[in-house]
Design an enzyme around this catalytic site. Structure first.
Site, mmCIF file in Angstrom:
data_model
loop_
_atom_site.group_PDB
_atom_site.id
_atom_site.type_symbol
_atom_site.label_atom_id
_atom_site.label_comp_id
_atom_site.label_asym_id
_atom_site.label_seq_id
_atom_site.Cartn_x
_atom_site.Cartn_y
_atom_site.Cartn_z
ATOM 1 N N ARG A 151 -18.904 -28.334 34.605
ATOM 2 C CA ARG A 151 -20.003 -29.043 35.288
ATOM 3 C C ARG A 151 -21.386 -28.732 34.711
ATOM 4 N NH1 ARG A 151 -18.967 -27.566 41.265
ATOM 5 N NH2 ARG A 151 -17.459 -26.097 40.378
ATOM 6 N N TYR A 167 -59.506 -16.007 12.226
ATOM 7 C CA TYR A 167 -58.156 -15.516 11.969
ATOM 8 C C TYR A 167 -58.232 -14.188 11.233
ATOM 9 C CZ TYR A 167 -53.731 -14.664 9.699
ATOM 10 O OH TYR A 167 -52.582 -14.058 9.247
#
Ligand code: UD1
Ligand code: CA
Length: 455
Positions: free
Chosen positions: A15, A363
């Site tokens: 199921r 960065y």
């Protein structure tokens, strides 16, 4: 008392409608079976035996660990047959049976159950439900003693009216188990070897079946489909939220908070909505986490502030440091005390010294930044040449102007300054100013290009 634990995990789980074996479906970031194993380990058994069948190889690969013994059940002929496959491996005097698709069982409940077991007594975990449809029913005699379990599909109407259901979890004296399992038959509605038939055999042999119930019925709820999986997930999350609140955490909304791992917390922590904590997260006193943050495998020291929409992974944030909004700290990011990371800043394998500041649009990868150093907006470390990675080292009290490209490997020593817009390719000595940009020229009488007319 020595203990063997057998976890039944061979069933298919049709199921779920999934290529993934049922027991590998996740609840709170770990597989259902992973949760059961985690609870099993806390009982310090001498053996954990996992009976696998459907998707056996994948289950084995996903969970392999030195303390787990996987036992193959080739055909799923029933829960009794499943336990029988593990029988040759069992050596302890008590055997506890758990289900791989019942992930929320609590260790305390299992301890209460195990306390019932003696050479002449079994411990059976039952649950009283308004609607016990599908469950085996606990049959008791006039004195209230358990005499048998009858499966739903084999039950008559009177038995179906019984509200006390079998959770499937039970603990038995091992000495008797081989005999009982050997006597099972599959002469029943489902043509299976039912483990539950052991109960009537034990009673027939003069043993007593003592019962316990879980604190909460959700502990013994299995997941047969994705809807039940989601119910287990929500229940787990609410339980975790309550645990953290009891320890001194304010959650702006316990229903909008998710833990997918192990979290430790101090006091007076404030967590806003839609925060996800993953892996191992340590949060000390007075930490504030803004809305929509994901924090994974990180340590947040006392007084850390993480502002909205930040993504933090594999990072250590020192006392009273802060990050965000929209900060991204990737693995190896370390912020010393009072360091500051502002919006749209990405750090990877970067160490910020005490009170260093990286305010905007930057960065830093493979970088060492000294105490009190300030990094201007739009700065990037060029740490990768397409083949190898190199380090950028900035000393203490360095001032990096805005929009710098720091081409690694490069060292900028204490107190040095770089001009805005510089591309820094050479080391800078202490207290020097480095200007790495073209000088500005102003051209008089400049004529802008004109649009070319189409003929
Ligand atoms: C079982 C119990 C039932 C109980 C219910 C609780 C039996 C006969 N019935 O029924 O009394 O109320 O659980 O949920 O025990 N499994 C194997 N190999 C097999 C069969 C099952 O490993 O051959 C595993 C399944 O993967 C699952 C567990 O055993 O984890 C239970 O199996 P399932 O088929 O769900 O049992 P139920 O019919 O629900
Ligand atoms: Ca079931």
């Amino acid at each position: 008392m020595s203990l063997d634990i057998v976890i039944l995990a061979a069933g298919q789980g049709t199921r779920m409608r999934s290529a993934l074996p049922k027991v590998l479906h996740p609840v709170a970031g770990d597989s259902m079976l992973g949760h059961v194993i985690h609870s099993a380990r806390q009982l310090q058994p001498q053996g954990i035996h996992v009976v696998i069948g459907h998707g056996a190889e994948l289950v084995r690969e996903s969970l392999a660990a030195d303390d787990l013994n996987f036992v193959l059940q080739d055909k799923q002929l029933g829960t009794g047959h499943a336990v029988a496959q593990a029988l040759p491996e069992l050596t302890a005097d008590t055997v506890l049976i758990l289900y791989g698709d019942v992930p929320l069982i609590e260790v305390d409940t299992l301890k209460r159950l195990l306390a019932l077991v003696t050479p002449t007594q079994l411990g059976l975990l039952t649950v009283t439900l308004d609607d016990p449809t599908g469950y085996g029913r606990i049959v008791r005699d006039a004195q209230g003693k358990v005499t048998a379990i009858v499966e739903h599909k084999d039950a008559n109407d009177a038995q179906k009216a019984i509200k006390e259901g079998n959770t499937g979890i039970l603990a038995v004296p091992a000495a008797r188990l081989a005999d009982w399992l050997g006597r099972l038959s599959n002469n029943n509605a489902q043509g299976e070897y039912y483990l539950t038939d052991v109960i009537a055999m034990a009673v027939g042999d003069g043993l007593v079946v003592a019962t316990e119930q879980p604190h909460d019925p959700m502990e013994v709820q299995g997941a047969n489909d994705r809807r039940q999986l989601a119910e287990l997930e929500r229940h787990y999350q609410l339980r975790e939220a309550r645990r953290l609140m009891a320890l001194g955490v304010t959650l702006r909304d316990p229903a909008r908070f998710d833990v997918r791992g192990q979290v430790t917390v101090g006091r007076d922590v404030l967590i806003d909505i839609n925060v996800i904590l993953e892996g191992r997260v340590e949060i000390e006193d007075d930490v504030v986490i803004g809305p929509n943050c994901v924090i994974k495998d990180s340590i947040l020291r006392k007084g850390v502030v993480i502002k909205a929409n930040s993504h933090i992974e594999g990072a250590v944030l020192g006392e009273h440091s802060d990050a965000g909004p929209f900060a991204r700290l990737r693995p190896g990011s370390v912020l010393e005390a009072r360091a500051h990371v502002g919006n749209f800043v990405e750090l990877k394998n970067a160490h910020l010294g005490e009170a260093a500041k990286v305010g905007h649009l930057t960065y830093l990868g493979d970088a060492e930044v000294g105490a009190r150093t300030n990094i201007g907006a739009g700065t990037i470390t060029c740490n990768y040449d397409g083949a190898n990675k190199f380090k950028t080292v900035l000393g203490e009290d360095v001032f990096i102007g805005s929009n710098n490209s720091l081409v690694a490997p490069v060292d900028i020593l204490a107190g040095a300054t770089t001009a805005a817009g510089s591309t820094i390719t050479q080391n800078v000595e202490a207290a020097q100013l480095a200007v790495g940009r073209a000088r500005q020229r102003n051209i008089d009488g400049w004529k802008r290009p004109e649009k070319i007319k189409k003929s």
